[in-house]
Design a protein around this motif. Structure first.
Motif, PDB file in Angstrom:
ATOM      1  N   GLU A   1      71.692  62.633  31.150  1.00  0.00           N
ATOM      2  CA  GLU A   1      71.744  63.695  30.146  1.00  0.00           C
ATOM      3  C   GLU A   1      71.814  65.099  30.738  1.00  0.00           C
ATOM      4  OE1 GLU A   1      71.937  63.325  26.789  1.00  0.00           O
ATOM      5  OE2 GLU A   1      72.132  61.165  27.177  1.00  0.00           O
ATOM      6  N   PHE A   2      71.194  65.287  31.907  1.00  0.00           N
ATOM      7  CA  PHE A   2      71.065  66.647  32.445  1.00  0.00           C
ATOM      8  C   PHE A   2      71.553  66.788  33.885  1.00  0.00           C
ATOM      9  CE2 PHE A   2      67.718  66.085  29.235  1.00  0.00           C
ATOM     10  CZ  PHE A   2      67.995  67.149  28.380  1.00  0.00           C
ATOM     11  N   GLY A   3      71.985  65.698  34.504  1.00  0.00           N
ATOM     12  CA  GLY A   3      72.437  65.771  35.891  1.00  0.00           C
ATOM     13  C   GLY A   3      71.313  66.087  36.860  1.00  0.00           C
ATOM     14  N   MET A   4      70.079  65.719  36.486  1.00  0.00           N
ATOM     15  CA  MET A   4      68.898  65.991  37.309  1.00  0.00           C
ATOM     16  C   MET A   4      68.435  64.705  37.983  1.00  0.00           C
ATOM     17  SD  MET A   4      66.877  68.238  34.436  1.00  0.00           S
ATOM     18  CE  MET A   4      65.324  68.180  35.342  1.00  0.00           C
ATOM     19  N   ASP A   5      67.967  64.822  39.227  1.00  0.00           N
ATOM     20  CA  ASP A   5      67.450  63.637  39.918  1.00  0.00           C
ATOM     21  C   ASP A   5      66.095  63.215  39.356  1.00  0.00           C
ATOM     22  OD1 ASP A   5      69.641  63.398  41.568  1.00  0.00           O
ATOM     23  OD2 ASP A   5      68.772  64.655  43.136  1.00  0.00           O
ATOM     24  N   ASP A   6      65.294  64.207  38.946  1.00  0.00           N
ATOM     25  CA  ASP A   6      63.968  63.961  38.390  1.00  0.00           C
ATOM     26  C   ASP A   6      63.443  65.283  37.837  1.00  0.00           C
ATOM     27  OD1 ASP A   6      63.109  65.439  40.656  1.00  0.00           O
ATOM     28  OD2 ASP A   6      62.812  63.612  41.811  1.00  0.00           O
ATOM     29  N   ASN A   7      62.142  65.391  37.653  1.00  0.00           N
ATOM     30  CA  ASN A   7      61.552  66.613  37.110  1.00  0.00           C
ATOM     31  C   ASN A   7      61.126  67.623  38.168  1.00  0.00           C
ATOM     32  OD1 ASN A   7      61.374  66.417  34.138  1.00  0.00           O
ATOM     33  ND2 ASN A   7      60.186  64.564  34.553  1.00  0.00           N
ATOM     34  N   SER A   8      61.327  67.324  39.430  1.00  0.00           N
ATOM     35  CA  SER A   8      60.725  68.119  40.499  1.00  0.00           C
ATOM     36  C   SER A   8      61.208  69.564  40.533  1.00  0.00           C
ATOM     37  CB  SER A   8      60.958  67.452  41.858  1.00  0.00           C
ATOM     38  OG  SER A   8      62.341  67.320  42.113  1.00  0.00           O
ATOM     39  N   SER A   9      62.429  69.833  40.082  1.00  0.00           N
ATOM     40  CA  SER A   9      62.946  71.208  40.127  1.00  0.00           C
ATOM     41  C   SER A   9      62.296  72.115  39.085  1.00  0.00           C
ATOM     42  CB  SER A   9      64.462  71.203  39.915  1.00  0.00           C
ATOM     43  OG  SER A   9      64.792  70.719  38.619  1.00  0.00           O
TER      44      SER A   9
ATOM     45  N   SER B   1      51.244  63.559  34.293  1.00  0.00           N
ATOM     46  CA  SER B   1      51.635  62.601  33.261  1.00  0.00           C
ATOM     47  C   SER B   1      51.009  61.238  33.487  1.00  0.00           C
ATOM     48  CB  SER B   1      53.168  62.462  33.254  1.00  0.00           C
ATOM     49  OG  SER B   1      53.591  61.433  32.393  1.00  0.00           O
ATOM     50  N   ASN B   2      50.420  60.666  32.427  1.00  0.00           N
ATOM     51  CA  ASN B   2      50.111  59.238  32.438  1.00  0.00           C
ATOM     52  C   ASN B   2      51.432  58.502  32.281  1.00  0.00           C
ATOM     53  OD1 ASN B   2      47.389  59.689  32.661  1.00  0.00           O
ATOM     54  ND2 ASN B   2      46.893  59.150  30.552  1.00  0.00           N
ATOM     55  N   ASN B   3      51.805  57.738  33.283  1.00  0.00           N
ATOM     56  CA  ASN B   3      53.125  57.130  33.287  1.00  0.00           C
ATOM     57  C   ASN B   3      53.022  55.733  33.879  1.00  0.00           C
ATOM     58  OD1 ASN B   3      56.097  56.949  33.326  1.00  0.00           O
ATOM     59  ND2 ASN B   3      56.043  59.196  33.265  1.00  0.00           N
ATOM     60  N   ASN B   4      54.140  55.074  34.031  1.00  0.00           N
ATOM     61  CA  ASN B   4      54.189  53.715  34.586  1.00  0.00           C
ATOM     62  C   ASN B   4      55.583  53.462  35.109  1.00  0.00           C
ATOM     63  OD1 ASN B   4      55.807  52.158  32.323  1.00  0.00           O
ATOM     64  ND2 ASN B   4      54.309  53.471  31.278  1.00  0.00           N
ATOM     65  N   VAL B   5      55.738  52.437  35.898  1.00  0.00           N
ATOM     66  CA  VAL B   5      57.003  52.208  36.600  1.00  0.00           C
ATOM     67  C   VAL B   5      58.172  52.031  35.632  1.00  0.00           C
ATOM     68  CG1 VAL B   5      58.247  50.639  38.129  1.00  0.00           C
ATOM     69  CG2 VAL B   5      55.881  51.273  38.644  1.00  0.00           C
ATOM     70  N   ILE B   6      57.982  51.252  34.581  1.00  0.00           N
ATOM     71  CA  ILE B   6      59.089  50.980  33.651  1.00  0.00           C
ATOM     72  C   ILE B   6      59.518  52.263  32.948  1.00  0.00           C
ATOM     73  CG2 ILE B   6      59.766  49.756  31.543  1.00  0.00           C
ATOM     74  CD1 ILE B   6      57.933  47.457  32.441  1.00  0.00           C
ATOM     75  N   HIS B   7      58.571  53.048  32.451  1.00  0.00           N
ATOM     76  CA  HIS B   7      58.915  54.317  31.798  1.00  0.00           C
ATOM     77  C   HIS B   7      59.492  55.316  32.789  1.00  0.00           C
ATOM     78  CE1 HIS B   7      56.202  53.944  27.962  1.00  0.00           C
ATOM     79  NE2 HIS B   7      57.300  53.206  27.911  1.00  0.00           N
ATOM     80  N   TYR B   8      58.910  55.399  33.961  1.00  0.00           N
ATOM     81  CA  TYR B   8      59.378  56.367  34.955  1.00  0.00           C
ATOM     82  C   TYR B   8      60.841  56.103  35.315  1.00  0.00           C
ATOM     83  CZ  TYR B   8      59.731  59.150  39.191  1.00  0.00           C
ATOM     84  OH  TYR B   8      60.143  60.065  40.141  1.00  0.00           O
ATOM     85  N   ASP B   9      61.174  54.847  35.571  1.00  0.00           N
ATOM     86  CA  ASP B   9      62.563  54.510  35.921  1.00  0.00           C
ATOM     87  C   ASP B   9      63.512  54.850  34.779  1.00  0.00           C
ATOM     88  OD1 ASP B   9      61.708  53.630  38.369  1.00  0.00           O
ATOM     89  OD2 ASP B   9      61.829  51.489  37.896  1.00  0.00           O
ATOM     90  N   TYR B  10      63.088  54.590  33.555  1.00  0.00           N
ATOM     91  CA  TYR B  10      63.906  54.930  32.393  1.00  0.00           C
ATOM     92  C   TYR B  10      64.111  56.444  32.313  1.00  0.00           C
ATOM     93  CZ  TYR B  10      65.391  55.363  27.512  1.00  0.00           C
ATOM     94  OH  TYR B  10      66.088  55.672  26.362  1.00  0.00           O
ATOM     95  N   ILE B  11      63.044  57.202  32.497  1.00  0.00           N
ATOM     96  CA  ILE B  11      63.122  58.664  32.388  1.00  0.00           C
ATOM     97  C   ILE B  11      64.024  59.248  33.469  1.00  0.00           C
ATOM     98  CG2 ILE B  11      61.758  60.785  32.672  1.00  0.00           C
ATOM     99  CD1 ILE B  11      59.450  59.207  31.232  1.00  0.00           C
ATOM    100  N   VAL B  12      63.889  58.774  34.696  1.00  0.00           N
ATOM    101  CA  VAL B  12      64.741  59.260  35.787  1.00  0.00           C
ATOM    102  C   VAL B  12      66.212  59.004  35.470  1.00  0.00           C
ATOM    103  CG1 VAL B  12      65.411  58.846  38.184  1.00  0.00           C
ATOM    104  CG2 VAL B  12      62.997  59.167  37.602  1.00  0.00           C
ATOM    105  N   ASN B  13      66.517  57.814  34.970  1.00  0.00           N
ATOM    106  CA  ASN B  13      67.896  57.486  34.599  1.00  0.00           C
ATOM    107  C   ASN B  13      68.374  58.378  33.455  1.00  0.00           C
ATOM    108  OD1 ASN B  13      70.258  55.635  34.862  1.00  0.00           O
ATOM    109  ND2 ASN B  13      69.691  55.082  32.763  1.00  0.00           N
TER     110      ASN B  13
END
Length: 211
Positions: free
Chosen positions: A128-136, A111-123
């Motif tokens: 919404e899904f109880g996931m820490d991130d996309n790693s699983s 993914s082309n991403n950035n710190v502001i978007h990444y932090d928003y997505i992780v939150n």
């Protein structure tokens, strides 16, 4: 694709819905007038490339946005809200689809991403899904701001290929941007242009013989 063993997924508008028009309106509302030249799907100011490759910090990115608006009074919160308005969310069942794919193939996120978007997505994923991130959902995830490279540069594809010992002839890249598809093809990857809404990802994969 009988020899297909590996799939590299883009994130925005393949898995996570994004809306460039919504972000354009939000940036217009901040005072940026030449919006089609400043920020669009296929063309944007170098400020965004620099932010996505961590060449500049979030504070420097915000400073660049303020300069573009001509208004030094625009707050960090206003800029972040406008920038994050791009991010809509993950349609239902998409994560289940990705786990089905992972059960059949080695899968990766690029993914082309950035710190502001990444932090928003992780939150967002936590709430919404109880996931820490996309790693699983993947064997490994790659984000441009952590690699100091961005698509469509062939080097970013080469790095994913090399680090995971992938054979390009056995590897498919899926993205919604023609320019990124072209970069992947230069790296020798098979490609599919995602031309449907992310909610239709499973149907898209079935249609193309992936599932």
């Amino acid at each position: 694709m009988q020899l297909l063993k590996n799939i590299i997924f883009d994130y925005g508008n393949v898995i996570f819905e994004i809306d460039f028009k919504k972000a354009q309106k939000a940036l217009l509302d901040l005072g940026i007038t030449n919006i089609e030249d400043f920020f669009a799907h296929k063309n944007h100011n170098a400020l965004f490339d620099d932010f996505e490759t961590a060449a500049i910090t979030p504070d420097e990115f915000r400073k660049g946005i303020r300069k573009a608006t001509g208004n030094d009074e625009v707050t960090d919160e206003q800029i972040d809200a406008a920038w994050n308005s791009l991010l809509i969310g993950v349609p239902p069942t998409i994560h289940d689809t990705l786990l089905k794919v992972k059960a059949k193939y080695r899968t990766f996120l690029l993914s082309n991403n950035n710190v502001i978007h990444y932090d928003y997505i992780v939150n967002y994923l936590k709430n919404e899904f109880g996931m820490d991130d996309n790693s699983s959902l993947f064997e490994k995830t790659y984000y441009s701001q952590q690699m100091y490279l961005r698509k469509p540069n062939v080097e970013i594809f080469d790095q994913v290929i090399k680090e995971n010992n992938l054979d390009p002839n056995e590897t498919l890249f899926i993205d919604d941007s023609p320019q990124h598809i072209a970069g992947a093809q230069k790296a020798g990857l098979h490609t599919l242009l995602m031309d449907q809404h992310p909610r239709d990802l499973e149907a898209f994969l079935i249609k193309n013989g992936i599932l």
